[in-house]
Design a protein around this motif. Structure first.
Motif, short mmCIF file in Angstrom:
data_model
loop_
_atom_site.label_atom_id
_atom_site.label_comp_id
_atom_site.label_asym_id
_atom_site.label_seq_id
_atom_site.Cartn_x
_atom_site.Cartn_y
_atom_site.Cartn_z
N ALA B 77 0.67 -1.55 0.05
CA ALA B 77 0.37 0.31 0.26
C ALA B 77 0.83 1.35 0.24
CB ALA B 77 -0.44 -0.05 1.17
N ALA B 78 1.44 1.32 0.89
CA ALA B 78 3.01 2.44 1.10
C ALA B 78 3.45 2.43 -0.54
CB ALA B 78 4.33 2.12 1.80
N ALA B 79 3.66 1.59 -1.34
CA ALA B 79 4.37 2.12 -2.93
C ALA B 79 3.67 1.97 -3.99
CB ALA B 79 5.10 -0.24 -3.28
N SER B 80 2.13 1.75 -3.50
CA SER B 80 1.24 2.13 -4.25
C SER B 80 0.65 3.91 -4.31
CB SER B 80 -0.05 0.95 -4.92
OG SER B 80 -0.60 1.68 -3.19
N LYS B 81 0.82 4.40 -2.84
CA LYS B 81 0.44 5.45 -2.53
C LYS B 81 1.60 6.51 -2.74
CE LYS B 81 -3.38 5.60 0.17
NZ LYS B 81 -3.02 4.92 1.32
N ASN B 82 2.59 5.97 -3.15
CA ASN B 82 3.92 7.20 -3.44
C ASN B 82 5.01 5.99 -4.39
OD1 ASN B 82 6.54 8.36 -3.82
ND2 ASN B 82 6.38 9.07 -1.25
N SER B 83 5.33 6.74 -6.10
CA SER B 83 5.90 6.35 -6.22
C SER B 83 7.17 6.20 -6.20
CB SER B 83 5.22 6.81 -7.93
OG SER B 83 5.78 7.78 -8.30
N ASN B 84 7.63 6.48 -5.77
CA ASN B 84 9.11 6.35 -5.22
C ASN B 84 9.36 5.48 -4.71
OD1 ASN B 84 11.15 7.90 -6.20
ND2 ASN B 84 10.61 9.53 -4.76
N ILE B 85 8.50 4.76 -3.78
CA ILE B 85 8.92 3.58 -2.73
C ILE B 85 8.95 2.06 -3.37
CG2 ILE B 85 8.20 2.55 -1.26
CD1 ILE B 85 6.37 4.82 -0.16
N ASN B 296 -3.65 -4.53 13.36
CA ASN B 296 -3.01 -3.29 11.84
C ASN B 296 -2.13 -3.38 11.75
OD1 ASN B 296 -5.94 -2.87 10.28
ND2 ASN B 296 -6.45 -0.95 12.19
N VAL B 297 -2.02 -4.63 11.22
CA VAL B 297 -0.03 -4.88 11.38
C VAL B 297 0.05 -3.42 9.83
CG1 VAL B 297 1.72 -5.98 10.08
CG2 VAL B 297 0.19 -7.04 12.22
N ALA B 298 -0.93 -4.06 9.27
CA ALA B 298 -0.70 -3.38 7.63
C ALA B 298 -0.29 -1.32 7.33
CB ALA B 298 -2.46 -3.44 6.41
N ASP B 299 -1.44 -1.19 8.76
CA ASP B 299 -1.04 0.21 8.70
C ASP B 299 -0.32 0.91 9.33
OD1 ASP B 299 -4.07 0.86 7.69
OD2 ASP B 299 -4.98 0.72 9.19
N ALA B 300 0.61 -0.43 10.04
CA ALA B 300 1.40 0.23 10.55
C ALA B 300 2.62 -0.34 9.79
CB ALA B 300 2.53 -0.94 11.89
N THR B 301 3.13 -0.82 9.30
CA THR B 301 3.96 -1.26 7.92
C THR B 301 4.12 0.04 7.22
OG1 THR B 301 2.95 -2.77 6.97
CG2 THR B 301 4.73 -3.89 9.08
N GLN B 302 2.87 0.00 6.59
CA GLN B 302 2.78 0.90 5.62
C GLN B 302 3.35 2.96 6.02
OE1 GLN B 302 -1.06 2.05 4.24
NE2 GLN B 302 -1.01 3.49 3.25
N ALA B 303 2.93 3.11 7.72
CA ALA B 303 3.16 3.98 7.73
C ALA B 303 5.00 3.95 8.05
CB ALA B 303 2.30 4.23 9.67
N ALA B 304 5.42 3.11 8.40
CA ALA B 304 6.85 3.12 8.55
C ALA B 304 7.60 3.40 7.65
CB ALA B 304 6.88 1.40 9.41
N VAL B 305 7.17 2.27 6.25
CA VAL B 305 7.70 3.16 5.39
C VAL B 305 7.23 4.44 4.20
CG1 VAL B 305 8.17 2.11 2.78
CG2 VAL B 305 7.01 0.01 4.30
N ALA B 306 6.22 4.47 4.66
CA ALA B 306 6.01 6.09 4.66
C ALA B 306 6.91 7.11 5.13
CB ALA B 306 4.49 6.49 4.74
N ALA B 386 0.45 6.96 16.14
CA ALA B 386 -0.37 7.62 15.53
C ALA B 386 -0.12 6.52 13.69
CB ALA B 386 -0.53 8.76 14.82
N VAL B 387 -1.08 5.61 14.18
CA VAL B 387 -1.10 4.74 13.16
C VAL B 387 -2.75 4.68 12.58
CG1 VAL B 387 -0.63 2.90 12.38
CG2 VAL B 387 -0.18 2.85 14.00
N PRO B 388 -3.23 5.64 11.46
CA PRO B 388 -3.52 6.29 11.05
C PRO B 388 -4.44 5.13 10.53
CG PRO B 388 -3.40 7.62 10.38
CD PRO B 388 -2.18 6.98 11.17
N SER B 389 -5.66 4.53 9.78
CA SER B 389 -5.96 3.11 8.75
C SER B 389 -6.00 4.20 8.10
CB SER B 389 -7.15 2.97 9.60
OG SER B 389 -7.92 3.74 9.50
N SER B 390 -6.29 5.56 7.84
CA SER B 390 -6.73 5.71 6.39
C SER B 390 -5.92 6.51 5.69
CB SER B 390 -8.17 6.97 6.64
OG SER B 390 -7.70 8.07 7.49
N SER B 391 -4.99 7.16 5.82
CA SER B 391 -4.23 7.92 5.15
C SER B 391 -2.92 7.14 5.18
CB SER B 391 -4.04 9.55 6.45
OG SER B 391 -2.32 9.68 6.43
N GLY B 392 -1.95 7.36 3.80
CA GLY B 392 -0.78 6.80 4.43
C GLY B 392 0.64 8.00 3.91
N SER B 393 0.06 9.27 4.32
CA SER B 393 1.23 10.22 4.74
C SER B 393 1.94 10.08 5.54
CB SER B 393 0.63 11.23 4.28
OG SER B 393 -0.51 11.62 5.54
#
Lengths: 468, 401
Positions: B77-85, B296-306, B386-393
């Protein structure tokens, strides 16, 4: 190991060996009754099978024909090499099939066959190149080491990884191979390795001993643990005829559950952690690594040396000792061995104990080496079951086992890099291993595919153990 | 030998026919046109240094329907939100592979290496100490190292809600739970569950029994396996025989055995699923899932990569997923929406607010502690991450103070 025209059993010169055994029986084996000597010769007959005819002609001619024969006929070496080759080809096909970009390209294969094939080739070549770089050496790190941009330890890291994965497989492979030779199918190397790991680790963290002595005692503990576990199966086989395959499979489960229970018990469980993990093995009980080198990068440890020594010992035991002869005689034909006055039950117990000790040492490698330093539920990984395939590939011979363990270790170490760098799943490596063993187990397939002619005599053995 | 000779021609014919058929199929499938080469497509669209996120699974593998697959979903999800990842993963076939897999990613110069699971703790620690300039994140463990970001979850909070819900929903006044292996990431669910039931009993003056876990003694029923469905099933069958009508398996795939048995029992009992919403991760059993204790492991790893991409990820700190930051939560009731009394739903919602506000404290010996590096940086309040489930920023780093 070529043994052109060699029989299914290693007894090339049956007569000579029986002679040797008779001498040994007379001098250093008082336990064997006197009739054992002539009967030993009888027992050797079934083990040796039909002896090869003495070839005639000059030495060079004979040599040339032997070499040609061994290449073109379906002997163990050609079949093994070709089986590895087929497995790599099957692996290559799967790499292509599992690559989504390439599979979509095959949709227009006839539109641009050149591009598609070139792309497939480059993907497969890159994957296998990474397999090689992860297992043997990476030219980049070697030149980097020469230029001084990275350390020499990084250049040797792949080789060290291979040897690290090889070490336990040598032991479990030898364990299964030795049992094969004694006519037993030891499926229980996994359980014996687990008990060995427990033995090694518990001594490693609960027994305060000085450097040097500690690691020796821990290794002995590992061997004793495995031997004890295998003794159960051997004794049941000898006493009641309980089939060792069934018993060892069940003991595998018992060992796995015992490990799972043990690691959360007081005295074993690491009190500073809440998960299911034991205390750490003391530094004094760890197998030494290469001094002065970062053992996070070059992980190879003394285990591989011990493995080679063990292979040497087993080779000597099987070929040169009275005990080994007795084991092989019982393995080849228990009825004949019994008639010859050998104790078949005793041989079964002995072969299982030795086999278990080897498997236990393999398990001990896992906790006393560099792969882990504490017991967890899966600490022995799959080394026991891999040992079966290693032994099959090694044809039940000590040096064959070392070579096939090296191959499996290299495949695993290289597979890690292939997965990481080329995104080819590690499962491919296990698949390649499996395909190799399938073809080894069915040499007729290899013969048919490559139109090899049958070996002059004996040919390729299909059955290693007379378990059933 | 004669067999060979007799069989060979037949085999040859068969081979030819297989090849012919295969060729026809290939010919039919392979007649498309190659797409036109599009070189402009390859250029990276965003500016700036690309970020490479690399994940090493534990022995569960990437498709474990549990934290490995969730973590990977988050990375993707982090990669799809940001083409730089760019993200990659490597699977560990055995524990012996942890270190080589981590080392391989170190030599690929990954910007963030994500290790999954507490059993990777030792290997991650060794690798992190040997490579102080490499950033790591670890899920379900707490490593007090300056270059490691520890991602943990206070699942007891959501387990508490599940326990209350189960106690309120149970008609037989008996509920049950069992685990895979007695490790903190598992028992924390069970602790919360037991406390939630106890809270219900206290508030309602009821006597709902919990089978399978004794929080005080920290002892209970385990399958000792995360994949064998039969083991899960035999445990839950025993609970049902003792009268349980709501069961919470915390045993990964082994719990599916309970779900299957519940489905065959035609609603005689229901199941509370864990980790990922059961109606998504095991949709075939949605009809028996009362709810799910979501981690919500997914949100946490997404946030960490972002955060790594944004350059804000701070090693030596960590995030703890709570009800307040949606790091853990109780999933929707799905098929049970009409069956759960409205009153009970309101009570569960109220309970959630009480836990968030701190009016009710959920405790468990397995509860995660914030990582403490040295002396100064040990200030991560559980709710600060904060590990928001909606925002990938990029999420403000928990140790901003």
């Amino acid at each position: 190991m070529t043994e052109p025209g060699g029989g299914s059993s290693p007894d090339k010169d049956t007569a000579g060996e029986a002679e040797l055994t008779r001498d040994q029986n007379r001098t250093d084996a008082p336990g064997v009754p006197a009739p054992g000597a002539p009967a030993g010769r009888q027992a050797a007959e079934p083990a040796g099978g039909t002896g090869p005819e003495e070839p005639t002609g000059s030495v060079t001619q004979r040599f040339g024909r032997t070499v040609l024969d061994s290449i073109l006929s379906a002997n163990t070496v050609t079949v093994t090499v070709l089986a590895i080759f087929i497995a790599l080809v099957v692996g290559a096909i799967l790499i292509v099939v599992s690559n989504p970009t390439l599979t979509s390209e095959y949709g227009y294969f006839f539109g641009a066959p050149g591009t598609v094939l070139a792309d497939s080739w480059s993907v497969v070549a890159a994957a296998y190149a990474n397999l090689f770089k992860g297992a043997v050496f990476d030219p980049a790190t070697v030149s980097g080491a020469i230029n001084g941009t990275n350390s020499w330890s990084q250049a040797f890291a792949p080789l060290s990884e291979t040897l690290t994965y090889t070490a336990p497989l040598v032991f479990t492979g030898l364990a299964v191979a030795l049992a094969f030779r004694g006519g037993l199918f030891n499926i229980g190397a996994q359980g014996q390795a687990i008990i060995g790991a427990i033995g090694g680790a518990v001594i490693g963290f609960d027994l305060p001993l000085p450097y040097g002595l500690h690691v020796i005692v821990a290794l002995l503990g590992a061997a004793a643990g495995g031997a004890l576990w295998a003794f159960i199966a051997g004794a049941l086989k000898a006493r009641s005829g309980a089939h060792e395959v069934i018993v060892t499979i069940m003991l595998n489960n018992v060992a796995t559950l015992l490990l799972g229970w043990l690691i959360v018990q007081k005295g074993v469980h690491d009190p500073t952690r809440t998960d299911a993990i034991s205390k750490n093995v003391d530094k004094t009980a760890k197998l030494p690594t290469i001094p002065g080198v970062d053992h996070n990068i070059v992980r190879v440890h003394l285990g591989i040396v011990l493995g080679v020594l063990a292979a040497l010992g087993i080779a000597w035991l099987l070929q040169r000792s009275t005990i080994g002869f007795r084991l092989r005689a019982v393995g080849a034909n228990p009825a004949a061995a019994r008639t010859a006055g050998m104790s078949v039950g005793g041989a079964y117990v002995l072969v299982m104990v030795l086999s278990g000790a080897l498997a236990g040492l393999g398990g001990g490698m896992q906790v006393l080496g560099t792969t882990a330093s504490s017991l967890t539920a899966q600490v022995t990984a799959n080394i026991g079951f891999d040992g079966i395939t290693v032994a099959l590939l090694g044809r039940g011979k000590p040096w064959g086992v070392v070579a096939s363990a090296l191959l499996f270790g290299a495949l695993h170490a290289g597979g890690n890099r292939m997965q990481s760098f080329s995104h080819v799943a590690i499962d491919l490596v296990f698949l390649v291993q499996a395909v190799i063993v399938i073809f080894i187990a069915a040499p007729a397939l290899v013969k048919a595919i490559f139109r090899l002619r049958a070996a002059r005599s004996g040919g390729t053995p299909t059955t290693l153990a007379k378990g059933w | 030998m004669w067999k060979e000779i007799v069989l060979r021609p037949a085999r040859g014919m068969r081979l030819v026919s297989v090849l012919a058929v295969g060729g026809l199929v290939l010919a039919a499938a392979g007649c498309g046109k190659p797409p036109a080469k599009n070189n402009a497509n390859g250029a990276p669209s965003a500016s700036g240094k690309p970020t490479h996120g690399c994940m090493v699974t534990d022995t569960g593998g990437i498709n474990d329907r549990s934290f490995n697959s969730s973590a990977w979903k988050g990375m993707q999800a982090a990669a799809s939100k940001n083409s730089n990842i760019k993200v990659d993963f490597t699977q560990s076939a055995s524990e012996a592979d942890y270190q080589p897999n981590l080392n391989n990613f170190v030599s690929q110069k990954c910007d963030l290496i994500v290790a999954i699971g507490g059993l990777m703790g030792d290997a991650t620690k060794a690798s992190a100490q040997a490579n102080p300039n490499q950033k790591y994140a670890i899920v379900d463990d707490n490593l007090p190292l300056a270059n490691v970001f520890s991602i943990q979850f206070d699942t007891a909070q959501a387990g508490y809600l599940a326990g209350y819900l189960a106690a309120g929903y149970s008609k037989s006044k008996t509920v049950a739970t069992y685990g895979g292996i007695k490790i903190p990431p598992v028992t924390i669910f069970m602790d919360g569950f037991v406390d939630g039931v106890a809270h219900y009993n206290q508030v309602k003056n009821a006597h709902v029994k919990v089978l399978g876990w004794d929080k005080a003694a920290q002892n209970g029923s385990f399958t000792n396996d995360f994949s064998d469905q039969n083991k899960g099933r035999s445990l839950s069958d025993a609970f049902v025989a003792q009268g349980a009508d709501v069961i919470m398996p915390v045993a990964g795939g082994a719990g599916l055995g309970t779900a299957a048995a519940a489905q065959q029992a035609n609603g005689k009992y229901s199941v509370i699923w864990v980790d990922q919403d059961g109606c998504v991760s095991a949709a075939q059993y949605c009809s028996v899932f009362l709810s799910t204790v979501v981690k919500n492991v997914a949100d946490a790893t997404q946030a960490a990569v972002a955060e790594t991409s944004a350059g804000t990820l701070q090693g030596g700190t960590g995030s703890i997923g709570t009800l307040a930051n949606n790091g853990v939560q109780l999933a929707p009731y799905h098929d049970f929406d009409s069956k759960v009394p409205a009153e009970l739903k309101t009570e569960v919602d109220k309970l959630k607010q009480d836990i968030i506000s701190g009016a009710i404290k959920v405790t468990s010996p397995a509860q995660p502690m914030p990582p403490a590096v040295g002396s100064g940086t040990a200030s991560v309040a559980p709710s600060a991450s904060a590990v928001p489930s909606s925002s990938g920023s990029a999420v403000p780093s928990p140790s901003a103070s």
